[in-house]
Write an enzyme that holds these catalytic residues in place. Structure first.
Site, PDB file in Angstrom:
ATOM      1  N   GLN A   1     -32.182 -22.161  72.878  1.00 32.09           N
ATOM      2  CA  GLN A   1     -32.524 -22.984  74.248  1.00 32.09           C
ATOM      3  C   GLN A   1     -33.590 -22.990  74.372  1.00 32.09           C
ATOM      4  O   GLN A   1     -33.774 -24.106  74.873  1.00 32.09           O
ATOM      5  CB  GLN A   1     -30.856 -22.722  74.360  1.00 32.09           C
ATOM      6  CG  GLN A   1     -29.675 -22.575  73.578  1.00 32.09           C
ATOM      7  CD  GLN A   1     -28.270 -22.697  74.485  1.00 32.09           C
ATOM      8  OE1 GLN A   1     -28.547 -21.156  75.058  1.00 32.09           O
ATOM      9  NE2 GLN A   1     -27.309 -22.526  74.060  1.00 32.09           N
TER      10      GLN A   1
ATOM     11  N   GLU B   1     -26.900 -12.009  73.021  1.00 31.10           N
ATOM     12  CA  GLU B   1     -26.038 -13.315  72.160  1.00 31.10           C
ATOM     13  C   GLU B   1     -27.991 -13.573  72.389  1.00 31.10           C
ATOM     14  O   GLU B   1     -28.607 -13.248  72.965  1.00 31.10           O
ATOM     15  CB  GLU B   1     -25.492 -14.065  73.051  1.00 31.10           C
ATOM     16  CG  GLU B   1     -26.087 -14.713  74.304  1.00 31.10           C
ATOM     17  CD  GLU B   1     -26.879 -15.861  74.440  1.00 31.10           C
ATOM     18  OE1 GLU B   1     -27.059 -16.725  72.886  1.00 31.10           O
ATOM     19  OE2 GLU B   1     -27.291 -16.765  75.067  1.00 31.10           O
TER      20      GLU B   1
ATOM     21  N   CYS C   1     -24.629 -24.593  78.132  1.00 29.30           N
ATOM     22  CA  CYS C   1     -23.216 -25.163  78.945  1.00 29.30           C
ATOM     23  C   CYS C   1     -22.779 -23.948  80.158  1.00 29.30           C
ATOM     24  O   CYS C   1     -21.784 -23.661  80.792  1.00 29.30           O
ATOM     25  CB  CYS C   1     -22.192 -23.766  77.483  1.00 29.30           C
ATOM     26  SG  CYS C   1     -22.908 -22.712  76.828  1.00 29.30           S
ATOM     27  N   ASN C   2     -23.962 -22.502  80.044  1.00 28.42           N
ATOM     28  CA  ASN C   2     -23.710 -21.343  81.220  1.00 28.42           C
ATOM     29  C   ASN C   2     -24.464 -21.723  82.149  1.00 28.42           C
ATOM     30  O   ASN C   2     -24.485 -20.632  82.857  1.00 28.42           O
ATOM     31  CB  ASN C   2     -23.849 -20.330  80.859  1.00 28.42           C
ATOM     32  CG  ASN C   2     -22.132 -20.324  79.247  1.00 28.42           C
ATOM     33  OD1 ASN C   2     -21.625 -20.026  79.253  1.00 28.42           O
ATOM     34  ND2 ASN C   2     -23.025 -19.124  78.730  1.00 28.42           N
ATOM     35  N   ARG C   3     -25.691 -22.309  82.248  1.00 26.71           N
ATOM     36  CA  ARG C   3     -26.542 -22.658  83.269  1.00 26.71           C
ATOM     37  C   ARG C   3     -27.574 -23.412  83.117  1.00 26.71           C
ATOM     38  O   ARG C   3     -27.844 -24.721  82.241  1.00 26.71           O
ATOM     39  CB  ARG C   3     -28.047 -21.426  83.295  1.00 26.71           C
ATOM     40  CG  ARG C   3     -28.780 -21.268  82.009  1.00 26.71           C
ATOM     41  CD  ARG C   3     -29.277 -19.878  81.564  1.00 26.71           C
ATOM     42  NE  ARG C   3     -28.760 -18.731  81.587  1.00 26.71           N
ATOM     43  CZ  ARG C   3     -28.351 -17.875  82.345  1.00 26.71           C
ATOM     44  NH1 ARG C   3     -28.987 -18.288  83.160  1.00 26.71           N
ATOM     45  NH2 ARG C   3     -27.755 -17.040  81.659  1.00 26.71           N
TER      46      ARG C   3
ATOM     47  N   ALA D   1     -22.037 -31.294  65.768  1.00 27.31           N
ATOM     48  CA  ALA D   1     -21.984 -30.530  64.186  1.00 27.31           C
ATOM     49  C   ALA D   1     -23.303 -29.427  64.251  1.00 27.31           C
ATOM     50  O   ALA D   1     -24.095 -29.458  63.618  1.00 27.31           O
ATOM     51  CB  ALA D   1     -22.243 -31.483  63.363  1.00 27.31           C
TER      52      ALA D   1
ATOM     53  N   GLU E   1     -25.105 -26.083  66.409  1.00 29.24           N
ATOM     54  CA  GLU E   1     -25.550 -24.482  66.366  1.00 29.24           C
ATOM     55  C   GLU E   1     -24.430 -23.852  66.869  1.00 29.24           C
ATOM     56  O   GLU E   1     -23.662 -22.854  66.091  1.00 29.24           O
ATOM     57  CB  GLU E   1     -26.518 -24.038  67.032  1.00 29.24           C
ATOM     58  CG  GLU E   1     -26.579 -22.393  66.693  1.00 29.24           C
ATOM     59  CD  GLU E   1     -28.157 -21.919  67.685  1.00 29.24           C
ATOM     60  OE1 GLU E   1     -28.226 -20.764  67.087  1.00 29.24           O
ATOM     61  OE2 GLU E   1     -28.512 -22.661  67.716  1.00 29.24           O
ATOM     62  N   MET E   2     -23.921 -24.048  68.112  1.00 28.71           N
ATOM     63  CA  MET E   2     -21.948 -23.196  68.734  1.00 28.71           C
ATOM     64  C   MET E   2     -20.942 -23.958  67.437  1.00 28.71           C
ATOM     65  O   MET E   2     -20.098 -22.607  67.024  1.00 28.71           O
ATOM     66  CB  MET E   2     -21.682 -23.674  70.023  1.00 28.71           C
ATOM     67  CG  MET E   2     -20.573 -22.714  70.396  1.00 28.71           C
ATOM     68  SD  MET E   2     -20.698 -21.349  70.578  1.00 28.71           S
ATOM     69  CE  MET E   2     -21.592 -21.149  72.076  1.00 28.71           C
ATOM     70  N   ILE E   3     -20.946 -24.668  66.939  1.00 28.24           N
ATOM     71  CA  ILE E   3     -20.117 -25.794  66.042  1.00 28.24           C
ATOM     72  C   ILE E   3     -20.145 -24.454  65.071  1.00 28.24           C
ATOM     73  O   ILE E   3     -18.970 -24.839  64.414  1.00 28.24           O
ATOM     74  CB  ILE E   3     -20.019 -26.912  66.210  1.00 28.24           C
ATOM     75  CG1 ILE E   3     -19.649 -28.259  67.742  1.00 28.24           C
ATOM     76  CG2 ILE E   3     -18.704 -28.083  64.855  1.00 28.24           C
ATOM     77  CD1 ILE E   3     -17.892 -27.466  67.455  1.00 28.24           C
TER      78      ILE E   3
END
EC number: 1.2.1.70
Length: 424
Positions: free
Chosen positions: A125, A119, A56-58, A195, A197-199
C-alpha cells in the site's frame, strides 16, 4: 526542509472518523498536488514535497517543507480538504516532526504500527501511494530517500526477525468470528463484495473451509469472474445485490466505494426473505460499505475492521521479543537517515564554497593568461598564480579571525588550522 508526518490511525480514531478522512484512490493524485500548493501558498519558495497514504486503518500526510509551522499546516490541510471541523479532528491526529516522522515511517513500513502486527500488506500500500505521489510530482530528494530507506528497513526487519510469526490476519479473524455464528462454514454460502487484495486474502481463508458456495460481487464482472474462477465460485454484478443478498449466509465486503453499497433496508428485506436465519457480515472497507445501522438488526451480525482488530491482538505476548529486535533495527536506521539529513543541510554551504572558489580561480587564471600573452616568463606566471590563489583563499579566514573576539576567536584559532591542513 523539514520532514513531517501528520495523520490518524486505528489507535487514535474510530472507523467512523477514519472513513471521513479517507482518500479514494482516484483522489490521491489530486490531493498530493493540493497538499504541495497548500504549503507553497504559505511559503512562496516552493519545492515542497508531499505523499499521502490512505488505507482502512490510517490516513497520513508525509511532507518535506520549509513552512515554519509545517505540522500545523499539514493538519489543517487534512481538515480543509475533507471539509471537517478542525477542532473535532485535532485530538485524533498525531503530528510528528522530523526525527519522529522518520521513525514512524519505518515502523509503518515494517508492520509495527499495523492492526495486525507484522502484516505485509501495508508495504504494498505504501509503494502504491508513493508511485501515485511520484506521478503527481509530489516526490523530491527528501521523501524519495525516506521511502526508499523505509522499504530497505522493512525488508531487513522481516528477514531478520519473526515479527510476522504467530500473527492472526484480518482474513483469519473473519473466519474465526464467523465460526461463532455458524458451526460449519462448509454448510454456508459465502459472498465477497469487491475483488481487491483484501478480498482475495479473505476468499483464500474461507475457501480453505470448503463453504457450500463462493460468490464474488464486483462492479466489473470480468475481474470478478477471474477471482471467482480461482476458488471454484461464480461472479455477479454489484447491481444484482439488491435481489440476491438473501441467498448468502456470510458476507465479506471491501471496496473503494465512497458511499455504502448495502443499506439498512436492503438487509432488512434479505433477513425477511431468509425467514430470519442469521446473516454474518464483515465490513473491511473505509469508508464503510455497509451502513452501521445494520448492526441493530437481531439476525444480522455486523463486524467492522476495528472489531476484527481486537481479535488479531491475541497472542501478542508471543511476539514481544521480535518487536524489541525490530525496534532496535529501526532505531539504528533512523539514526543513519538523520545523519543523511544533517549532511543535506550543509550541501548549500559546500556548493557556495565551490562557487566562490571557482570564481577566485577564474580571476587568477585570467590574470595568468594576460601575463603569458605579454610574454612574461612562465615560471614567474606560475609563481604569481599560486601566490594569488593562496592570498585570495586565505583572505576570508584571516579577516574573520581579526574581527572575532573572545571565545569566537579562540574557537576559530582552533578550527582554522584543521580546515586548511593540507595533504602531504
Amino acid at each position: 526542509m523539514q520532514l513531517l508526518a501528520v495523520g490518524l490511525n486505528h489507535n487514535t480514531a474510530p472507523v467512523s472518523l477514519r472513513e471521513r478522512l479517507a482518500f479514494a484512490p482516484e483522489q490521491l493524485g489530486q490531493a498530493v498536488v493540493a497538499a504541495r500548493s497548500w504549503f507553497e501558498r504559505i511559503d512562496h519558495r516552493g519545492s515542497d514535497e508531499a505523499a499521502i497514504l490512505s488505507t482502512c486503518n490510517r490516513t497520513e500526510l508525509y511532507a518535506a517543507s520549509r513552512v515554519p509551522d509545517s505540522l500545523d499546516a499539514g493538519a489543517h490541510f487534512l481538515a480543509d480538504f475533507h471539509k471537517l471541523n478542525y477542532a473535532e479532528l485535532r485530538p485524533h491526529l498525531y503530528l510528528l516532526p522530523q526525527h519522529d516522522a522518520v521513525r514512524h515511517t519505518f515502523r509503518v513500513a515494517s508492520g509495527l504500527d499495523s492492526m495486525v502486527l507484522g502484516e505485509t500488506q501495508i508495504l504494498g500500500q505504501i509503494k502504491d501511494a508513493i508511485r501515485t505521489a511520484d506521478e503527481a510530482g509530489g516526490l523530491g530528494t527528501y521523501l524519495h530517500q525516506l521511502f526508499q530507506r523505509s522499504f530497505s528497513v522493512a525488508k531487513e526487519v522481516r528477514s531478520t526477525t519473526e515479527i510476522g510469526a504467530h500473527s492472526v490476519s484480518m482474513a483469519a479473524a473473519a473466519v474465526r468470528l464467523s465460526q461463532r455464528i455458524f458451526d460449519k462454514i462448509a454448510e454456508q454460502n459465502v459472498l465477497f463484495i469487491g475483488a481487491g487484495e483484501m478480498i482475495e486474502l479473505c476468499a483464500t481463508h474461507f475457501a480453505a473451509q470448503n463453504p457450500k458456495s463462493i460468490t464474488i460481487a464486483n462492479r466489473t464482472l470480468d475481474r470478478g469472474e477471474i477471482l471467482a474462477h480461482r476458488f471454484g465460485g461464480r461472479a455477479i454484478r454489484l447491481a444484482d445485490l439488491q435481489d440476491k443478498l438473501h441467498q448468502y449466509d456470510i458476507v465479506i465486503s471491501c471496496t473503494a466505494s465512497s458511499l455504502p453499497l448495502i443499506g439498512l433496508g436492503m438487509v432488512e428485506r434479505a433477513i425477511k426473505a431468509r425467514r430470519h436465519k442469521p446473516m454474518f457480515m464483515v465490513d473491511l472497507a473505509v469508508p464503510r460499505d455497509i451502513e452501521p445501522e445494520v448492526a441493530r438488526l437481531n439476525d444480522a451480525f455486523l463486524y467492522t475492521v476495528d472489531d476484527l482488530g481486537k481479535v488479531v491482538q491475541t497472542g501478542i505476548e508471543n511476539r514481544q521479543a521480535a518487536v524489541a529486535q525490530a525496534e532496535a533495527i529501526i532505531e539504528t536506521r533512523v539514526q543513519s537517515f538523520m545523519h543523511w539529513i544533517d549532511d543535506r543541510a550543509v550541501v548549500p554551504v559546500i556548493q557556495s564554497l565551490h562557487e566562490n572558489g571557482e570564481a577566485l580561480r577564474q580571476l587568477e587564471l585570467e590574470r595568468a593568461r594576460k601575463m603569458l600573452a605579454k610574454g612574461e616568463d612562465i615560471d614567474a606566471v606560475l609563481e604569481a598564480l599560486s601566490k594569488g590563489l593562496t592570498a585570495k583563499f586565505m583572505h576570508g579566514p584571516q579577516q574573520a579571525l581579526h574581527r572575532a573576539q573572545g571565545e569566537e576567536r579562540a574557537h576559530l584559532a582552533q578550527l582554522l588550522p584543521q580546515l586548511f591542513r593540507g595533504r602531504r
